[in-house]
Design a protein around this motif. Sequence first.
Motif, short mmCIF file in Angstrom:
data_model
loop_
_atom_site.label_atom_id
_atom_site.label_comp_id
_atom_site.label_asym_id
_atom_site.label_seq_id
_atom_site.Cartn_x
_atom_site.Cartn_y
_atom_site.Cartn_z
N ASN A 1 31.90 17.25 -17.46
CA ASN A 1 31.85 16.45 -18.68
C ASN A 1 31.63 14.98 -18.37
O ASN A 1 30.92 14.28 -19.10
N LYS A 2 32.22 14.48 -17.29
CA LYS A 2 32.04 13.10 -16.89
C LYS A 2 30.58 12.83 -16.53
O LYS A 2 30.00 11.82 -16.95
N ILE A 3 29.95 13.74 -15.81
CA ILE A 3 28.55 13.59 -15.45
C ILE A 3 27.67 13.64 -16.70
O ILE A 3 26.74 12.85 -16.84
N ARG A 4 28.00 14.54 -17.64
CA ARG A 4 27.23 14.61 -18.88
C ARG A 4 27.31 13.29 -19.65
O ARG A 4 26.32 12.81 -20.19
N ARG A 5 28.51 12.69 -19.69
CA ARG A 5 28.66 11.41 -20.39
C ARG A 5 27.83 10.32 -19.70
O ARG A 5 27.19 9.51 -20.36
N ARG A 6 27.83 10.31 -18.35
CA ARG A 6 27.04 9.32 -17.61
C ARG A 6 25.54 9.49 -17.89
O ARG A 6 24.83 8.52 -18.10
N LEU B 1 24.29 32.80 -4.16
CA LEU B 1 24.00 32.72 -5.59
C LEU B 1 23.59 31.30 -5.96
O LEU B 1 24.00 30.35 -5.33
N PRO B 2 22.76 31.15 -6.99
CA PRO B 2 22.39 29.80 -7.43
C PRO B 2 23.60 29.05 -7.96
O PRO B 2 24.60 29.67 -8.33
N TYR B 3 23.49 27.73 -8.02
CA TYR B 3 24.60 26.90 -8.49
C TYR B 3 25.01 27.28 -9.90
O TYR B 3 24.17 27.51 -10.76
N THR B 4 26.28 27.36 -10.12
CA THR B 4 26.84 27.57 -11.45
C THR B 4 28.23 26.96 -11.50
O THR B 4 28.96 27.02 -10.51
N PRO B 5 28.59 26.34 -12.60
CA PRO B 5 29.93 25.77 -12.69
C PRO B 5 31.00 26.82 -12.97
O PRO B 5 32.18 26.50 -13.00
N LEU B 6 30.58 28.07 -13.17
CA LEU B 6 31.54 29.13 -13.47
C LEU B 6 32.33 29.52 -12.23
O LEU B 6 31.83 29.44 -11.11
N LEU C 1 30.04 18.55 -6.69
CA LEU C 1 29.90 19.67 -7.62
C LEU C 1 29.18 20.85 -6.98
O LEU C 1 29.46 21.99 -7.29
N VAL C 2 28.23 20.56 -6.10
CA VAL C 2 27.46 21.61 -5.46
C VAL C 2 28.08 21.99 -4.12
O VAL C 2 28.16 23.16 -3.77
#
Length: 195
Positions: A173-178, A137-142, A69-70
Amino acid sequence: MFTELEELIVDNNLLGNDLQLPRLPNLHTLTLNKNHLTDIEALLEHLADVTPSLEYLSLLGNEACPNQLVSPDKDEDDYQRYRYFVLYKLPQLKFLDTRKVTKKEVMEAHTRGAFMKVVKPKLEATPNDAGSESHPLPYTPLPRGSRDAKNHKAENTKETESPGRIENCQQTNKIRRRLKKNKYIREGERLSGSS
């Protein structure tokens, strides 16, 4: 002053390698997600000294935690090597990032963890790149185009739903569920241990 502190969540605080926590003998949960931590070895040595009861640690969103992700150039093998190294330095952990620590990982970390430090070569700036992204730039999922607040458009058209963006959302979303599942597991263990 907070010697009885048990949980500390300092996500998104621009914390860097100069992070110095006081001795926190009762701290069992620490999340340092989305900060600016790059020196994993110094961080883990510091945590081993000041947090002897630490059982849950999360470092997602930091350069020190190699994940897809990063860093798109990282893979599951890089992340697993990171886990072995962290568990070698902090063998008492029960959860690391979003996953429960397995007995197999603990044994592997004990055997090979010292050799699993992920080393990233330093990149030298070329003359052409000197001014382009000297301040990443800092990490962002955008997506890249929407990182600038002046440039951001709140559109939801089929054209903006690129396969890469959809996959990124699915991974998030998968990470959030975990994380949510692990929270419930920790709560259950805590409750069963107190009865």
